[in-house]
Design a protein around this motif. Structure first.
Motif, PDB file in Angstrom:
ATOM      1  N   ASN A   1      -1.800   1.088  -4.646  1.00 59.87           N
ATOM      2  CA  ASN A   1      -0.791   0.123  -4.221  1.00 59.87           C
ATOM      3  C   ASN A   1       0.261  -0.032  -5.307  1.00 59.87           C
ATOM      4  O   ASN A   1      -0.026   0.155  -6.482  1.00 59.87           O
ATOM      5  N   LEU A   2       1.453  -0.451  -4.896  1.00 58.66           N
ATOM      6  CA  LEU A   2       2.421  -1.013  -5.823  1.00 58.66           C
ATOM      7  C   LEU A   2       2.282  -2.526  -5.713  1.00 58.66           C
ATOM      8  O   LEU A   2       2.166  -3.058  -4.601  1.00 58.66           O
ATOM      9  N   VAL A   3       2.254  -3.196  -6.844  1.00 59.94           N
ATOM     10  CA  VAL A   3       2.105  -4.646  -6.872  1.00 59.94           C
ATOM     11  C   VAL A   3       3.078  -5.200  -7.907  1.00 59.94           C
ATOM     12  O   VAL A   3       3.663  -4.451  -8.678  1.00 59.94           O
TER      13      VAL A   3
ATOM     14  N   PHE B   1      -4.542   1.012  -8.839  1.00 54.49           N
ATOM     15  CA  PHE B   1      -5.431   2.036  -8.288  1.00 54.49           C
ATOM     16  C   PHE B   1      -6.767   1.401  -7.944  1.00 54.49           C
ATOM     17  O   PHE B   1      -7.260   0.540  -8.681  1.00 54.49           O
ATOM     18  N   TYR B   2      -7.369   1.851  -6.850  1.00 48.01           N
ATOM     19  CA  TYR B   2      -8.623   1.247  -6.400  1.00 48.01           C
ATOM     20  C   TYR B   2      -9.371   2.193  -5.469  1.00 48.01           C
ATOM     21  O   TYR B   2      -8.811   3.150  -4.934  1.00 48.01           O
ATOM     22  N   VAL B   3     -10.647   1.878  -5.301  1.00 45.28           N
ATOM     23  CA  VAL B   3     -11.484   2.557  -4.309  1.00 45.28           C
ATOM     24  C   VAL B   3     -12.203   1.447  -3.561  1.00 45.28           C
ATOM     25  O   VAL B   3     -12.963   0.682  -4.166  1.00 45.28           O
ATOM     26  N   GLY B   4     -11.929   1.343  -2.277  1.00 40.51           N
ATOM     27  CA  GLY B   4     -12.505   0.240  -1.504  1.00 40.51           C
ATOM     28  C   GLY B   4     -11.960  -1.077  -2.027  1.00 40.51           C
ATOM     29  O   GLY B   4     -10.763  -1.282  -2.123  1.00 40.51           O
ATOM     30  N   LYS B   5     -12.854  -1.969  -2.424  1.00 40.14           N
ATOM     31  CA  LYS B   5     -12.441  -3.266  -2.964  1.00 40.14           C
ATOM     32  C   LYS B   5     -12.512  -3.302  -4.490  1.00 40.14           C
ATOM     33  O   LYS B   5     -12.280  -4.335  -5.097  1.00 40.14           O
ATOM     34  N   VAL B   6     -12.837  -2.173  -5.099  1.00 39.53           N
ATOM     35  CA  VAL B   6     -12.949  -2.102  -6.551  1.00 39.53           C
ATOM     36  C   VAL B   6     -11.614  -1.623  -7.118  1.00 39.53           C
ATOM     37  O   VAL B   6     -11.207  -0.478  -6.900  1.00 39.53           O
ATOM     38  N   HIS B   7     -10.929  -2.518  -7.841  1.00 40.45           N
ATOM     39  CA  HIS B   7      -9.602  -2.227  -8.381  1.00 40.45           C
ATOM     40  C   HIS B   7      -9.662  -2.031  -9.891  1.00 40.45           C
ATOM     41  O   HIS B   7     -10.332  -2.788 -10.593  1.00 40.45           O
ATOM     42  N   TRP B   8      -8.944  -1.022 -10.366  1.00 37.06           N
ATOM     43  CA  TRP B   8      -8.664  -0.886 -11.786  1.00 37.06           C
ATOM     44  C   TRP B   8      -7.592  -1.927 -12.075  1.00 37.06           C
ATOM     45  O   TRP B   8      -6.707  -2.134 -11.246  1.00 37.06           O
TER      46      TRP B   8
ATOM     47  N   PRO C   1       0.836  -1.216   0.000  1.00 35.35           N
ATOM     48  CA  PRO C   1       0.000   0.000   0.000  1.00 35.35           C
ATOM     49  C   PRO C   1       0.865   1.258   0.000  1.00 35.35           C
ATOM     50  O   PRO C   1       1.854   1.345   0.731  1.00 35.35           O
ATOM     51  N   VAL C   2       0.499   2.199  -0.854  1.00 38.56           N
ATOM     52  CA  VAL C   2       1.195   3.485  -0.921  1.00 38.56           C
ATOM     53  C   VAL C   2       0.266   4.569  -0.389  1.00 38.56           C
ATOM     54  O   VAL C   2       0.647   5.359   0.468  1.00 38.56           O
ATOM     55  N   ILE C   3      -0.952   4.607  -0.909  1.00 41.22           N
ATOM     56  CA  ILE C   3      -2.002   5.500  -0.407  1.00 41.22           C
ATOM     57  C   ILE C   3      -3.176   4.599  -0.043  1.00 41.22           C
ATOM     58  O   ILE C   3      -3.945   4.189  -0.934  1.00 41.22           O
TER      59      ILE C   3
END
Length: 166
Positions: free
Chosen positions: A44-46, A125-132, A37-39
């Motif tokens: 995140n970085l993955v 990038f994501y919001v909650g559990k929804v990831h791009w 996790p970054v923000i």
């Protein structure tokens, strides 16, 4: 030699270097599938191994045929880009920049496919559990280049309609 034959390859090379440097850093620092996790709640970085295309399309680790399919598509796309570079007016900086972005991004991902049999994706990038779907610098450049190319084509069509073609 027209400037476009220097500008496009030089710009594409810079993109390739940035893309490959960022991927080498991820490969050195992050085991496959690690998430950092970054923000929190947003970025995140993955380290993702993407054997498919954009957004993981046809990403299947059980087969290898898609590797050759996407390498072929890349070579075809680069042939079209080479034609467009040759036919673009030398002063059309927007279109030449678009073509440089597409070239650099396509070659950045092509290098991964040749070297690793997959593309390294790492920006999540994501919001909650929804990831791009995870992506990389090459993907950003391909998308930006496609957008710029669309804008260049629109501008050129508008200029043709007005009779003020560049």
């Amino acid at each position: 030699m027209p400037k476009r034959y220097v500008y496009v390859p030089t710009s594409a090379l810079l993109i390739i270097l940035l893309d490959q440097a960022s991927k080498l850093w991820i490969l050195a620092k992050f085991p496959l599938w690690q998430v950092k996790p970054v923000i929190p709640g947003f970025f995140n970085l993955v380290h993702v191994a993407n054997r498919g295309a954009a957004f993981g399309f046809l990403n299947n680790s059980d087969t290898n045929w898609q590797l050759y399919l996407f390498m072929g598509f890349t070579l075809l796309a680069l042939s079209v880009v080479a034609y467009l570079v040759r036919t673009t007016p030398p002063n059309d900086r927007l279109q030449l920049t678009a073509l440089a972005c597409i070239t650099g991004g396509a070659l950045g991902n092509f290098i991964d496919r040749v070297r690793l049999d997959y593309v390294v994706d790492f920006l999540d990038f994501y919001v909650g559990k929804v990831h791009w779907p995870a992506f990389n610098v090459a993907d950003i450049c391909i998308c930006a280049g496609a957008g710029l190319l669309f804008l260049a084509f629109l501008r050129n069509e508008k200029n043709k309609a007005k009779g003020t073609e560049k």
